[in-house]
Each structure stands twice: as structure tokens, then as C-alpha cells.
Design an enzyme around this catalytic site. Structure first.
Site, PDB file in Angstrom:
ATOM      1  N   CYS A  51       0.895  -1.309   0.143  1.00 29.32           N
ATOM      2  CA  CYS A  51       0.009  -0.229  -0.259  1.00 29.32           C
ATOM      3  C   CYS A  51       0.920   1.219   0.157  1.00 29.32           C
ATOM      4  CB  CYS A  51      -0.831   0.018   1.318  1.00 29.32           C
ATOM      5  SG  CYS A  51      -1.717  -1.520   1.419  1.00 29.32           S
ATOM      6  N   CYS A  54       1.644   3.722  -3.314  1.00 27.99           N
ATOM      7  CA  CYS A  54       0.720   4.652  -3.583  1.00 27.99           C
ATOM      8  C   CYS A  54       0.154   5.514  -2.583  1.00 27.99           C
ATOM      9  CB  CYS A  54      -0.619   3.700  -4.329  1.00 27.99           C
ATOM     10  SG  CYS A  54       0.044   3.016  -5.940  1.00 27.99           S
ATOM     11  N   HIS A  55      -0.077   4.983  -1.316  1.00 26.13           N
ATOM     12  CA  HIS A  55      -0.750   5.787  -0.417  1.00 26.13           C
ATOM     13  C   HIS A  55       0.183   6.789   0.388  1.00 26.13           C
ATOM     14  CE1 HIS A  55      -4.523   4.151  -1.380  1.00 26.13           C
ATOM     15  NE2 HIS A  55      -4.081   2.990  -1.529  1.00 26.13           N
ATOM     16  N   MET A  92      -6.487   0.609  -8.443  1.00 33.92           N
ATOM     17  CA  MET A  92      -5.960  -0.093  -7.134  1.00 33.92           C
ATOM     18  C   MET A  92      -6.223  -1.460  -7.429  1.00 33.92           C
ATOM     19  SD  MET A  92      -6.835   0.229  -3.250  1.00 33.92           S
ATOM     20  CE  MET A  92      -7.117  -1.146  -2.147  1.00 33.92           C
ATOM     21  N   HIS A 331       5.620  11.179 -11.174  1.00 32.41           N
ATOM     22  CA  HIS A 331       5.877   9.432 -11.059  1.00 32.41           C
ATOM     23  C   HIS A 331       6.760   9.058 -11.938  1.00 32.41           C
ATOM     24  CE1 HIS A 331       4.888   5.542  -9.210  1.00 32.41           C
ATOM     25  NE2 HIS A 331       4.833   5.257 -10.508  1.00 32.41           N
ATOM     26  N   HIS A 374       0.970   6.231 -16.907  1.00 35.19           N
ATOM     27  CA  HIS A 374       2.062   5.317 -16.534  1.00 35.19           C
ATOM     28  C   HIS A 374       2.885   5.050 -17.507  1.00 35.19           C
ATOM     29  CE1 HIS A 374       4.221   2.228 -14.465  1.00 35.19           C
ATOM     30  NE2 HIS A 374       3.902   2.693 -13.179  1.00 35.19           N
TER      31      HIS A 374
HETATM   32 FE1  DHE Z   1       7.306   1.063  -9.901  1.00 29.45          FE
HETATM   33  C1  DHE Z   1       9.771   2.531 -12.242  1.00 29.45           C
HETATM   34  C2  DHE Z   1       7.493   3.830  -8.178  1.00 29.45           C
HETATM   35  C3  DHE Z   1       4.733  -0.092  -8.370  1.00 29.45           C
HETATM   36  C4  DHE Z   1       7.627  -1.857 -11.698  1.00 29.45           C
HETATM   37  N1  DHE Z   1       8.367   2.903 -10.385  1.00 29.45           N
HETATM   38  C5  DHE Z   1       9.239   3.141 -11.308  1.00 29.45           C
HETATM   39  C6  DHE Z   1       9.599   4.594 -11.038  1.00 29.45           C
HETATM   40  C7  DHE Z   1       9.005   5.025  -9.717  1.00 29.45           C
HETATM   41  C8  DHE Z   1       8.307   3.807  -9.438  1.00 29.45           C
HETATM   42  C9  DHE Z   1       9.213   6.379  -9.179  1.00 29.45           C
HETATM   43  C10 DHE Z   1      10.677   5.336 -11.727  1.00 29.45           C
HETATM   44  C11 DHE Z   1      11.857   5.126 -11.205  1.00 29.45           C
HETATM   45  C12 DHE Z   1      13.077   6.146 -12.369  1.00 29.45           C
HETATM   46  O1  DHE Z   1      12.980   6.107 -13.460  1.00 29.45           O
HETATM   47  O2  DHE Z   1      13.966   6.562 -11.747  1.00 29.45           O
HETATM   48  N2  DHE Z   1       6.229   1.604  -8.558  1.00 29.45           N
HETATM   49  C13 DHE Z   1       6.349   2.854  -7.906  1.00 29.45           C
HETATM   50  C14 DHE Z   1       5.410   3.055  -6.824  1.00 29.45           C
HETATM   51  O3  DHE Z   1       5.356   3.836  -6.117  1.00 29.45           O
HETATM   52  C15 DHE Z   1       4.516   1.853  -7.018  1.00 29.45           C
HETATM   53  C16 DHE Z   1       3.138   2.765  -7.687  1.00 29.45           C
HETATM   54  C17 DHE Z   1       4.170   1.018  -5.652  1.00 29.45           C
HETATM   55  C18 DHE Z   1       5.149   0.693  -4.978  1.00 29.45           C
HETATM   56  O4  DHE Z   1       4.932   0.329  -3.564  1.00 29.45           O
HETATM   57  O5  DHE Z   1       6.272   0.425  -5.474  1.00 29.45           O
HETATM   58  C19 DHE Z   1       5.061   1.064  -8.025  1.00 29.45           C
HETATM   59  N3  DHE Z   1       6.392  -0.670 -10.028  1.00 29.45           N
HETATM   60  C20 DHE Z   1       5.333  -1.320  -9.339  1.00 29.45           C
HETATM   61  C21 DHE Z   1       4.898  -2.275  -9.298  1.00 29.45           C
HETATM   62  O6  DHE Z   1       3.926  -3.057  -8.819  1.00 29.45           O
HETATM   63  C22 DHE Z   1       5.648  -3.075 -10.297  1.00 29.45           C
HETATM   64  C23 DHE Z   1       5.060  -3.394 -11.832  1.00 29.45           C
HETATM   65  C24 DHE Z   1       6.641  -4.227  -9.761  1.00 29.45           C
HETATM   66  C25 DHE Z   1       7.374  -3.815  -8.577  1.00 29.45           C
HETATM   67  O7  DHE Z   1       8.678  -3.934  -8.731  1.00 29.45           O
HETATM   68  O8  DHE Z   1       6.604  -3.803  -7.574  1.00 29.45           O
HETATM   69  C26 DHE Z   1       6.604  -2.030 -10.659  1.00 29.45           C
HETATM   70  N4  DHE Z   1       8.411   0.454 -11.447  1.00 29.45           N
HETATM   71  C27 DHE Z   1       8.433  -0.850 -12.255  1.00 29.45           C
HETATM   72  C28 DHE Z   1       9.565  -1.113 -13.052  1.00 29.45           C
HETATM   73  C29 DHE Z   1       9.807   0.176 -13.313  1.00 29.45           C
HETATM   74  C30 DHE Z   1       9.498   1.050 -12.434  1.00 29.45           C
HETATM   75  C31 DHE Z   1       9.602  -2.347 -13.891  1.00 29.45           C
HETATM   76  C32 DHE Z   1      11.143   0.582 -14.254  1.00 29.45           C
HETATM   77  C33 DHE Z   1      10.432   0.730 -15.542  1.00 29.45           C
HETATM   78  C34 DHE Z   1      11.486   1.202 -16.649  1.00 29.45           C
HETATM   79  O9  DHE Z   1      11.359   0.914 -17.839  1.00 29.45           O
HETATM   80  O10 DHE Z   1      12.410   2.081 -16.493  1.00 29.45           O
END
Ligand code: DHE
Length: 545
Positions: A51, A54-55, A92, A331, A374
Site C-alpha cells: 500500500c 501509492c498511499h 487499485m 511518478h 503510467h
Molecule cells: Fe514501479 C519504475 C514507483 C509499483 C515495476 N516505479 C518506477 C519509478 C518509480 C516507481 C518512481 C521510476 C523510477 C525511475 O525512473 O527513476 N512503482 C512505484 C510505486 O510507488 C508503485 C506505484 C508502488 C510501490 O509500492 O512500489 C510502483 N512498479 C510497481 C509495481 O507494482 C511493479 C510492476 C513491480 C514492482 O517492482 O513492484 C513496478 N517500476 C517498475 C519497473 C520500473 C518502475 C519495472 C522501471 C520501468 C522502466 O522501464 O524504466
């Protein structure tokens, strides 16, 4: 009635630190909201895992709404239970429906979020320094590659729930090495030289892996905060790989590190005021970070305050910071093809903020005409009608928004939405292409439709308005998530996100390799538990997407 509260954090280690650092006692507001210390601790961990991203740790709300007791108590248990179990149209996930939480766990979470959030501890330079481990100093590392593999076509793959990185040879598809990283490792970025992999775990642990080693290993690690999502290196001419930066979710801060050893240099808080209402925000988290090619700067997004900070690293102990007002809540994002314009999702306002790295200013906040953009890093291609464009999908609906990025050749289309097309359904997370490919790919891992979760949509760049050209079903279990090309641009790799618990049934996760010419599956790389992000060395260094 009293409930013992621990801090929010990730691992057992965090919980231990928390117990030392915080011994707060929170008064439950109603008898029925009381949790035992054990229940509270287990809910705190679930909240952190599922959670907080996001929250927010303090539950002030960001991509997801605020969950402080003044909001959750009036909402009532039934409504909260429905949200947690079924999810929402805004993106969500339905944790109960997906089988992630049981009915009993859902009920406990309903109580937990009606209690006051526990206050997490700080993590200052003393903690950061104490966590730094230089495992292999630069002078003990190889002076040339110890193998004949093509480093530029290697992939670093996050194995999320295993907290590991798989290093895969993109030519032979062999898993060369599996290296421990931070908890629920989130992203990977590459050094400008293409030799080192930098990783960041959800627990704030950054690691550095040397691809020149016969079996790539971690050469340095450090914990820069207790909760984090971003890392990058310096890329400006003359500063290549000299410094690294790690952004923190909690505490809200960033740390500048030595690029070769990860030795910490400077820690800076991002606490501050929202750009629009100028109210103090206690948790302005660092979201995406990219390295500018126009100045010795990182372009760093401060999520909750809606500011993009240009962090100048010429003198890292005294970093220059230019704050640009953009939009909330920032984000993920990426460069346009010229790498001058950085386009980042502001998901609370359904906007894409566009920053000009050359003129160091906001160009526009473009309405993405969808719910919760996203992009990952987005996708760039040249449209026959609109010229160079960049695109993003959305978590909350099926819109793919296409934005013009060429103010010189196509001024009428620049920094405007020029078209929108439909994905298979909502729940898209990533979009990808390669400059040599004819196609643009989208995933749908958060779709409400089970079939769509494992089906990719392929669009033809020559006729984007024609809609989905073909769908490719890639798995009969899990979710198909995150797309990446190989260096040549003739293979598209997608992860199948299974469950850690299903690994012994062969359903823990894998990578599916698709032939880009025929759009058919050409290989599977099995037994990659919860494989998620994949980062090809060449494409990541050169921002090919
Ligand atoms: Fe991510 C990128 C934050 C959920 C997989 N994710 C990012 C970035 C941020 C972020 C700030 C950009 C980083 C950068 O470019 O410097 N992600 C968050 C969250 O806050 C969120 C919504 C909830 C959490 O608690 O993390 C979240 N993200 C997810 C997932 O559920 C994913 C699918 C699986 C996981 O790892 O939890 C996921 N996020 C990814 C991936 C990237 C990413 C694979 C990089 C993408 C790319 O090609 O650059």
C-alpha cells in the site's frame, strides 16, 4: 485500549531498527479497531509491501487516496473492505480477488488503516555511511572483460520477490549470474560506460554489479534510505559515471554517491511545500530520476510537491538545485528521442509534465486524456503524420496518449496530444518500442480481464490510428509485465510475473522472447521467480525506448 505501533519499513532489519528507534504507543480510536502488537506488526509489513507506494508511509495519499483515520473512520469498514478486496476502477488492485490477501487479512488491514499511522524513523548520513560496503575496490576489479560475451546486449532482470538480479546473455539467453540485491528490487540503471549495473531495492539498498567479471557480482552496496524506487548515474560529458544518485521515498531525501564505489558524499532532504497550494508536505518522495545530457545535472521528480529539481553535481558537496514547478503527483517518465525533453506522468492530475533539459524549464503540462498515466519511460517513434512522438498508457483506463515532441520540424504538433488510441483494456503499466522496430507494444498486467493480463497489444507505427494491429498471448499463468528490446531491436522480451509460492510448479516466473519480425514466441527463459523489469545494457545506456 492501547496498541503498540512500530515504524513503517520493509524487512525484518527495518523492523528491528524501528523497535529501537520508535516505541510509540497509539491509542486506537474505537474498541473494534484494536489490534494486538503481532497483528499490528504484520499489517505494518503488508501496508509497506502493498500500500505505501501509492498511499504514502504517512498515508497522506499520492497515486492512491489519503488513508488517515479522519478519512478512513467515516468511510466505514464495509467500504474499506470492498476497496481492499475488489480494488477500484482508478487502478487499485483487488488484493483479495487476486488471492494476495485472505478475508481475515483484509479485515485486519481494514482495522489497521483506521488506526493512526506509525511514524517511521529517520535515516541520516551516519546510518548511510555505516551501511556502505565496498566489496571489491576498483583496483581489484578486472582491467578488461573476463569473457567473450557482448556486454552491450546483456540484460539485467529484477527478480522482484526473490530480491535478486539475473544477468542474462542477450545472445545465448543464458542466465550468467543471479546476484542478491535490495528487498523487492525495483529498478536498474546502467553506467554510461555500460560496464556497471546499478540497482535499487524497495528497502533503499543500492547495489552495483560489474558485468566485466566472468560471473558478474556485486562490487559495492549501500542503504541510502528505508524505502526507495530510483537510482541513476552522472552522464554529462566529462562526468560519465563519476557520481550516482539514489532517491528516497522514506525518509524523503536523496543521496549523492561516488560512482565507482558508492561511497556516500551528500544527503539532501526533499521536505518542502506543494508547488501550487504552498502547504508543507511531510513526505515529498523522490520518484523518477534521469541524467541530463545538456548539463551536469540530474532531473529529479519530487512526487508530492509536484516539483522537478535539477540537481547540479559539479560540486556534489554543495549541489545546485533549481526547483521547477510542474504538477502533482510526479511518478515515472522518460526522454523524447532527442533526449532534450523529459516527459513525466503527474498521475493525480492526469497530466504529462514536459521539462526542457536545455532551457531548464517546464514547457507544458499536457492533459493525457486518461486516468493515471503510467509510461515507464514511454515509447518514441516517428509518426508519418505527426513526426517524432512519445506515448504513454494508463493504469485507470485503456487510453494510449500520443504527444508530439518535435518543435522544430512539426511545431503545430509539439507538446500537444496529437492522437489517442485504445489498448485492450485498462491496467496498462508499460509501453515500449525500438527505433529499428515497426511496432509499439503495450502490456495489461493490472487488467480486470484475466485474459488481457497475459496478452500484449501490438500497434503498427505506420498506422497507429488503426488501433491494435495484433494481440500476442504470452502465458497461461501470472501477468505479462514490462517490455524490453534486445540491442538489435529484433526481439522483444516480456516478463511473466508468477508467484514465489508457485516456483516449484514452474509458475514462479519467466521471460518470453518474441521475434519482432513474425510477432511469434521464439524462446522462453524459465525459472525466473517474479521476473519484472528487464534492462538491456545498450538500450538503457542510450535511452532506446
Ligand atoms: Fe514501479 C519504475 C514507483 C509499483 C515495476 N516505479 C518506477 C519509478 C518509480 C516507481 C518512481 C521510476 C523510477 C525511475 O525512473 O527513476 N512503482 C512505484 C510505486 O510507488 C508503485 C506505484 C508502488 C510501490 O509500492 O512500489 C510502483 N512498479 C510497481 C509495481 O507494482 C511493479 C510492476 C513491480 C514492482 O517492482 O513492484 C513496478 N517500476 C517498475 C519497473 C520500473 C518502475 C519495472 C522501471 C520501468 C522502466 O522501464 O524504466
Amino acid at each position: 485500549m492501547l496498541v503498540v505501533a512500530f515504524m513503517a519499513g520493509g524487512t525484518q532489519a527495518i523492523a528491528e531498527e524501528a523497535k529501537k528507534a520508535v516505541a510509540d504507543v497509539v491509542v486506537a480510536s474505537q474498541t473494534e479497531l484494536v489490534l494486538t502488537p503481532e497483528q499490528f506488526e504484520s499489517c505494518r509489513q503488508v501496508y509497506f509491501d502493498r500500500c505505501a507506494g501509492c498511499h504514502g508511509v504517512l498515508r497522506k495519499g499520492a497515486t492512491g487516496g489519503a488513508l488517515t483515520p479522519d478519512k478512513t473512520i467515516p468511510m466505514g469498514a464495509k467500504k474499506l473492505r470492498d476497496f481492499i478486496w475488489h480494488g477500484t476502477g482508478g487502478g487499485m488492485p483487488g488484493w483479495g480477488k487476486m488471492g494476495v490477501m485472505t478475508a481475515a487479512e483484509t479485515d485486519l488491514m481494514v482495522k489497521y488503516i483506521q488506526n493512526e499511522p506509525p511514524i517511521p524513523p529517520q535515516w541520516d548520513m551516519k546510518n548511510v555511511k555505516a551501511s556502505w560496503k565496498l566489496l571489491i575496490p576498483p583496483d581489484k576489479r578486472p582491467t578488461k572483460p573476463e569473457h567473450n560475451r557482448d556486454v552491450s546486449n546483456m540484460f539485467a532482470v529484477t527478480l522482484r520477490d526473490a530480491g535478486q538480479i539475473a544477468i542474462i546473455d542477450g545472445d545465448t539467453k543464458e542466465v550468467i549470474s543471479t546476484v542478491n540485491s535490495g528487498y523487492a528490487v525495483h529498478i536498474v540503471r546502467m553506467s554510461m560506460s555500460g560496464r556497471y549495473v546499478y540497482t535499487i531495492g524497495r528497502d533503499g539498498k543500492a547495489t552495483m554489479i560489474d558485468l566485466w567479471m566472468k560471473k558478474p557480482e556485486t562490487v559495492a552496496e549501500i542503504r541510502c534510505s528505508l524505502d526507495a524506487r530510483s537510482v541513476d548515474v552522472s552522464k554529462f560529458k566529462g562526468f560519465e559515471d563519476k557520481y550516482a544518485i539514489v532517491g528516497g521515498y522514506w525518509p524523503p531525501q536523496f543521496v549523492i554517491l561516488d560512482g565507482a564505489t558508492l561511497e556516500p558524499i551528500k544527503i539532501v532532504s526533499t521536505l518542502g511545500y506543494t508547488y501550487d497550494t504552498e502547504e508543507f508536505h511531510p513526505e515529498p518522495r523522490v520518484a523518477s530520476i534521469v541524467a541530463s545530457h545538456f548539463a551536469p545535472e540530474w532531473v529529479m521528480c519530487v512526487k508530492e510537491t509536484g516539483q522537478v529539481w535539477l540537481v547540479n553535481y559539479t560540486d556534489p558537496n554543495n549541489p545546485g538545485i533549481k526547483m521547477i514547478e510542474a504538477e502533482r503527483f510526479l511518478h515515472d517518465g522518460g526522454w523524447d528521442a532527442s533526449r532534450r525533453y523529459f516527459l513525466v506522468a503527474a498521475n493525480m492530475r492526469n497530466k504529462v509534465s514536459i521539462i526542457d533539459a536545455k532551457e531548464q524549464r517546464l514547457i507544458a503540462n499536457v492533459d493525457s486524456q486518461g486516468i493515471k498515466p503510467h509510461p515507464g519511460r514511454g515509447a518514441n517513434w516517428v509518426d508519418p503524420q505527426f513526426g517524432p512522438v512519445w506515448a504513454t498508457g494508463h493504469i485507470g483506463d485503456d487510453v494510449i496518449s500520443i504527444i508530439g515532441t518535435d518543435p522544430v520540424g512539426h511545431p503545430d504538433n509539439a507538446f500537444k496530444m496529437v492522437a489517442k488510441v485504445q489498448a485492450l483494456s485498462s491496467g496498462n503499466l508499460f509501453i515500449k518500442t525500438h527505433s529499428k522496430s515497426k511496432w509499439v507494444w503495450v502490456d495489461h498486467p493490472l487488467s480486470k480481464n484475466e485474459e488481457h493480463r497475459t496478452t500484449l497489444g501490438v500497434f503498427d507505427k505506420a498506422n497507429i490510428k488503426g488501433g491494435i494491429f495484433k494481440t500476442v498471448k504470452v502465458s497461461d499463468y501470472g501477468k505479462a509485465v514490462h517490455l524490453e528490446y534486445n540491442k538489435a531491436g529484433d526481439e522483444m522480451w516480456v516478463s511473466i510475473w508468477g508467484n514465489l509460492g508457485d516456483a516449484d510448479k514452474g509458475k514462479g516466473g519467466e521471460i518470453v522472447v518474441i521475434d519482432d519480425a513474425t510477432l511469434t514466441i521464439k524462446a522462453r527463459i524459465p525459472n525466473l521467480v517474479t521476473a519484472t523489469g528487464k534492462f538491456n545494457v545498450y538500450n538503457t545506456v542510450h535511452d532506446v525506448y
